[in-house]
Write a protein that holds these residues in place. Structure first.
Motif, PDB file in Angstrom:
ATOM      1  N   PHE A  55      -0.974  35.587 -63.948  1.00 30.73           N
ATOM      2  CA  PHE A  55       0.400  35.166 -64.601  1.00 30.73           C
ATOM      3  C   PHE A  55       0.703  33.799 -63.866  1.00 30.73           C
ATOM      4  O   PHE A  55       1.049  32.868 -64.523  1.00 30.73           O
ATOM      5  N   LYS A  56       0.071  33.583 -62.690  1.00 30.58           N
ATOM      6  CA  LYS A  56       0.270  31.983 -62.174  1.00 30.58           C
ATOM      7  C   LYS A  56      -0.449  30.936 -62.836  1.00 30.58           C
ATOM      8  O   LYS A  56       0.148  29.938 -62.829  1.00 30.58           O
ATOM      9  N   HIS A  58      -0.789  30.865 -66.318  1.00 28.86           N
ATOM     10  CA  HIS A  58      -0.007  30.834 -67.466  1.00 28.86           C
ATOM     11  C   HIS A  58       0.930  29.541 -67.675  1.00 28.86           C
ATOM     12  O   HIS A  58       1.708  29.686 -66.635  1.00 28.86           O
ATOM     13  N   LYS A  59       0.831  28.931 -68.634  1.00 27.48           N
ATOM     14  CA  LYS A  59       1.880  27.559 -68.855  1.00 27.48           C
ATOM     15  C   LYS A  59       1.540  27.454 -70.343  1.00 27.48           C
ATOM     16  O   LYS A  59       0.586  27.648 -71.250  1.00 27.48           O
ATOM     17  N   LEU A  60       2.889  26.643 -70.745  1.00 27.36           N
ATOM     18  CA  LEU A  60       2.899  26.182 -72.085  1.00 27.36           C
ATOM     19  C   LEU A  60       2.746  24.853 -71.816  1.00 27.36           C
ATOM     20  O   LEU A  60       3.830  23.948 -71.373  1.00 27.36           O
ATOM     21  N   MET A  79       5.331  23.794 -68.832  1.00 29.71           N
ATOM     22  CA  MET A  79       6.221  24.887 -68.435  1.00 29.71           C
ATOM     23  C   MET A  79       5.435  25.943 -67.840  1.00 29.71           C
ATOM     24  O   MET A  79       4.542  26.621 -68.621  1.00 29.71           O
ATOM     25  N   THR A  80       5.437  26.099 -66.677  1.00 34.11           N
ATOM     26  CA  THR A  80       4.657  27.353 -66.016  1.00 34.11           C
ATOM     27  C   THR A  80       5.409  28.483 -65.757  1.00 34.11           C
ATOM     28  O   THR A  80       5.908  29.029 -64.903  1.00 34.11           O
ATOM     29  N   TRP A  81       5.350  29.273 -66.969  1.00 31.06           N
ATOM     30  CA  TRP A  81       5.825  30.376 -67.154  1.00 31.06           C
ATOM     31  C   TRP A  81       5.446  31.507 -66.211  1.00 31.06           C
ATOM     32  O   TRP A  81       6.165  32.488 -66.052  1.00 31.06           O
ATOM     33  N   GLY A  82       4.189  31.592 -66.176  1.00 31.69           N
ATOM     34  CA  GLY A  82       3.716  32.409 -65.237  1.00 31.69           C
ATOM     35  C   GLY A  82       4.167  32.251 -63.979  1.00 31.69           C
ATOM     36  O   GLY A  82       4.475  33.451 -63.211  1.00 31.69           O
ATOM     37  N   PHE A  84       7.011  31.779 -63.128  1.00 31.13           N
ATOM     38  CA  PHE A  84       8.603  32.197 -63.544  1.00 31.13           C
ATOM     39  C   PHE A  84       8.443  33.765 -63.476  1.00 31.13           C
ATOM     40  O   PHE A  84       9.158  34.563 -62.761  1.00 31.13           O
ATOM     41  N   VAL A  85       7.286  34.278 -64.001  1.00 28.55           N
ATOM     42  CA  VAL A  85       7.250  35.759 -64.029  1.00 28.55           C
ATOM     43  C   VAL A  85       6.961  36.279 -62.609  1.00 28.55           C
ATOM     44  O   VAL A  85       7.446  37.389 -62.288  1.00 28.55           O
ATOM     45  N   ASN A  87       7.626  35.019 -59.829  1.00 24.90           N
ATOM     46  CA  ASN A  87       9.111  34.853 -59.180  1.00 24.90           C
ATOM     47  C   ASN A  87       9.979  36.164 -59.627  1.00 24.90           C
ATOM     48  O   ASN A  87      10.912  36.572 -58.555  1.00 24.90           O
TER      49      ASN A  87
END
Length: 143
Positions: A55-56, A58-60, A79-82, A84-85, A87
């Motif tokens: 997950f770390k 992954h980003k948009l 946006m580093t959504w990974g 966020f997941v 966290n």
């Protein structure tokens, strides 16, 4: 200025403030343990369960980086959504650990509260009054 320092000393030395400070320090150390649990134990298992997904990473990407050969002119915007997941998983594990600790402490506290307290020893006045009462009763019975 002296009154201010006295008030501050009284505030800082209250039991609740000291307890809170100890809690913050222990919480910081506990946070490191939980972060290690998440990063080193849970997330690799999640990665295996999801087919090696990390997950770390992954980003948009919102805007690509501007490059001039190997030189980065403008870095990418993403946006580093990974992260966020990651966290969110950290939070859920911390919340669960705290819930279990509080639950354990409440059960322990309840058991201590359920134990009957020993009867308090009578005060000297109570002992003296009891002796006087017994003597008066004895005198009344003899008459």
């Amino acid at each position: 200025m002296g009154k201010f320092l006295t008030e501050f000393k009284e505030f800082a030395m209250k039991g609740n403030v000291v307890d809170m400070a100890v809690g913050v320090i222990i919480g910081g150390a506990f946070g490191k343990i939980v972060s290690s649990l998440v990063n080193d134990v849970v997330m690799p298992l999640v990665g295996i369960a999801t087919g090696g997904l990390d997950f770390k990473e992954h980003k948009l990407i919102l805007k690509e980086a501007v490059m001039n050969g190997e030189e980065i002119i403008t870095p990418e915007v993403a946006m580093t959504w990974g992260v966020f997941v990651q966290n969110i998983v950290d939070f859920l594990i911390v919340a669960f650990c705290i819930f279990m600790a509080v639950r354990f402490m409440n059960r322990f506290k309840k058991k201590v509260e359920e134990a009957p307290a020993p009867a308090p020893e009578p005060t000297k006045e109570e002992v003296l009054l009891t002796e006087i009462r017994d003597l008066l009763k004895k005198q009344a019975d003899n008459k």
